[in-house]
Design a protein around this motif. Structure first.
Motif, short mmCIF file in Angstrom:
data_model
loop_
_atom_site.label_atom_id
_atom_site.label_comp_id
_atom_site.label_asym_id
_atom_site.label_seq_id
_atom_site.Cartn_x
_atom_site.Cartn_y
_atom_site.Cartn_z
N ARG A 75 0.83 -1.21 0.00
CA ARG A 75 0.00 0.00 0.00
C ARG A 75 0.86 1.25 0.00
N GLN A 76 1.91 1.24 0.84
CA GLN A 76 2.72 2.44 0.98
C GLN A 76 3.47 2.77 -0.30
N GLU A 80 -0.96 3.89 -2.30
CA GLU A 80 -1.34 5.20 -1.80
C GLU A 80 -0.81 6.32 -2.69
N SER A 84 -2.45 10.78 0.23
CA SER A 84 -3.42 9.94 0.93
C SER A 84 -2.83 9.10 2.06
N GLY A 85 -1.52 9.06 2.19
CA GLY A 85 -0.91 8.20 3.21
C GLY A 85 -1.27 8.64 4.62
N ARG A 86 -1.29 7.70 5.52
CA ARG A 86 -1.58 7.95 6.93
C ARG A 86 -0.57 7.20 7.80
N ASN A 89 1.41 11.70 5.14
CA ASN A 89 1.45 11.37 3.72
C ASN A 89 2.85 11.54 3.14
N ARG A 90 2.99 11.09 1.91
CA ARG A 90 4.31 11.09 1.27
C ARG A 90 4.84 12.51 1.06
N GLN A 417 8.18 5.18 8.43
CA GLN A 417 6.76 4.95 8.71
C GLN A 417 6.36 3.52 8.34
#
Length: 526
Positions: A75-76, A80, A84-86, A89-90, A417
């Motif tokens: 996902r990362q 994503e 949108s990252g949590r 975000n990027r 992360q």
């Protein structure tokens, strides 16, 4: 089921036939390298009661768990989008990395955010920008009852314990604080040798476990406190009441991280979960808190003493304000943590469902302190996803005097992360007690990155402040920050929240929004 039938066919037909064929043609026996493990693994899967999927889908079911294991990374890195990252975000992560490395931190081709999305924050610029002096990067920490005030940076390292972070990560953070002239909060895990190794300024946090000033029974030891608080590098003391990621829940250090060194520093058994009590045993109620503040200030030789909390029941913080008025004892600072704050390990429901977000908490705390006429005597520090110069400006506009950053500082020392902080398997060596993984953090290199990130973020804060036409932090107001709301509209925080006047809580005309909580608030108990 088809997968079980395939297993039966391979095990009871193909495997025996392969053995028979091998008698006449020996190269066929090489197939046993695949068939025998397949048969054994499948037999185990069908006999096990641990996993329903493996029981129904022998051998093949393992691919499900393999994919699940790597799904966060998939996902990362592949799913994503940049925004949108949590939790971060990027875009933000890349900005921190660039500033920490001293690389270009500009952006081409315009913003990647959707500017009209509900929740988007922004500020207004001015056609008459100002030059903001470097003196605005610092603020005096210490109220009228403090004998040894501390000239602090506006941006400091937030509370992160040794144990949650590796020894090298702690040393890199403290070395960066030393080089940049800012402070490093120890977290509740105690004042470890690694916090002292590089000589950076320390804010010593005292949690409910009293690590570093703990009796054998787990209570507060005033002699140990006085010994550590007297160290020159300890510039302030912070009493932790609660934190945003797990409010009203004690700190959690998984057993996997509790090695001999951690156990000795904290005064706890090895290889057992260290779960601090949810409340303090050294005092009870708001008045007890104020007396404890004064007690610590006296035992530390007059250094600044404050407390940290995440806002929950509004009447309880108002009770603390009433205790300040009744006792005449004032904390030198209050650290407001937001529910969006991070931690190495916390119950999921506490992280997701308890606590007030930072912006709302900041406005409420400032309203209360202003309402009782004490705002100008107490510094307000904030923590909770502070990573950029704009974040600082926003928090200052909503009432903070200083900002603490935790996860952004972790990015600066190499955090990616990976979300393995609670497993002791941090791939970057930042949030682990595995000595081999921890060695990946190069202290001389990473302390420079922490220093660079701090300085670049402060420079960004001053540039944005000046672009808004403000010459100093005190010029900022809630009306300067806008939040996009529904129906294609936006409002300033001054429009979204009631901002009360000085001393209004002391009179008879208490605003209706605050009246019930103020009436319920008690100085004697929470």
């Amino acid at each position: 089921m088809i997968v079980r039938r395939i297993y039966y066919a391979v095990t009871y037909v193909v495997l025996p036939l392969t053995v028979i064929l091998g008698v006449f043609w020996p190269p066929a026996l090489w197939l046993l390298i695949v068939l025998v493990p397949y048969a054994l693994v499948g037999l185990y899967d069908m006999l096990t009661t641990k996993h329903n999927v493996l029981n129904n889908y022998p051998v093949l079911g393992h691919f499900r768990y393999m994919l699940e294991f790597v799904s966060p990374e998939i996902r990362q890195y592949f799913v994503e989008t940049n925004e949108s990252g949590r939790p971060f975000n990027r875009i933000i992560r890349a900005l921190v990395y660039s500033r920490a490395k001293g690389q270009v931190d500009t952006q081409a081709f315009g913003t990647q955010y959707h500017l009209t999305d509900v929740g988007y924050h922004r500020a207004n610029h001015s056609l008459a920008p100002k030059n903001v002096p470097e003196s605005e990067e610092r603020v005096m920490l210490g109220g009228p009852q403090c004998e040894k005030p501390y000239l602090a940076s506006r941006l400091n390292v937030s509370a992160m314990s040794f144990g949650a972070l590796s020894a090298n990560a702690i040393r890199a953070l403290n070395g960066g604080a030393k080089d940049g002239g800012f402070a490093h909060n120890t977290g509740e895990g105690g004042l470890s040798p690694h916090h002292l190794a590089e000589g950076g300024d320390i804010i010593w946090q005292i949690g409910t476990g009293y690590f570093g000033c703990r009796t054998a029974e787990g209570g507060f030891d005033k002699d140990k406190f006085a010994e550590n608080a007297g160290k020159d590098v300890v510039k302030a003391i912070e009493i932790k009441l609660s934190q945003g990621a797990k409010p009203s829940h004690g700190g959690v250090l998984p057993a996997a991280k509790v090695d001999e060194e951690i156990a000795q520093i904290r005064g706890v058994p090895m290889h057992q979960d260290v779960i601090s009590p949810p409340i303090h045993s050294a005092f009870d109620g708001p008045t007890g808190l104020m007396n404890f503040v004064q007690h610590l200030r006296e035992m530390s030789g007059g250094k600044p003493v404050g407390f940290k909390l995440c806002i929950g029941r509004r009447s309880e913080f108002m009770g603390i304000c009433k205790a300040m008025l009744e006792t005449g004892i004032l904390p030198d600072f209050i650290t407001v943590d937001g529910a969006e704050g991070g931690t190495g390990a916390a119950p999921v429901e506490f992280t997701n469902r308890l606590g007030v977000p930072l912006n709302e908490g900041l406005i409420f705390v400032n309203n209360c302190l202003r309402g009782v006429g004490l705002r100008d005597k107490i510094r307000v520090i904030c923590s909770g996803k502070v990573a950029t110069g704009y974040d600082m400006v926003e928090k200052f506009a909503l009432g903070a005097d200083m900002c603490n950053a935790a996860r952004a500082m972790m990015f600066a020392v190499g955090c990616i992360q990976a979300l393995h902080c609670n497993t002791n398997r941090c791939p970057s060596g930042v949030a682990t007690q595995d000595p081999i993984r921890g060695r990946a953090v190069n202290v001389p290199q990473k302390r420079k990155r922490v220093h660079r990130f701090h300085d670049a973020t402060l420079e960004s804060f001053r540039e944005i402040l000046g672009a808004m036409g403000k010459a100093q932090v005190s010029d900022l107001r809630p009306s300067d920050i806008y939040r996009r709301i529904a129906n294609e509209r936006e409002c300033s925080y001054a429009d979204l929240y009631t901002i009360i006047e000085t001393d209004v809580l002391l009179g008879e005309a208490v605003p209706a929004e605050f009246a019930a909580d103020w009436e319920r608030a008690s100085a004697s108990h929470f």
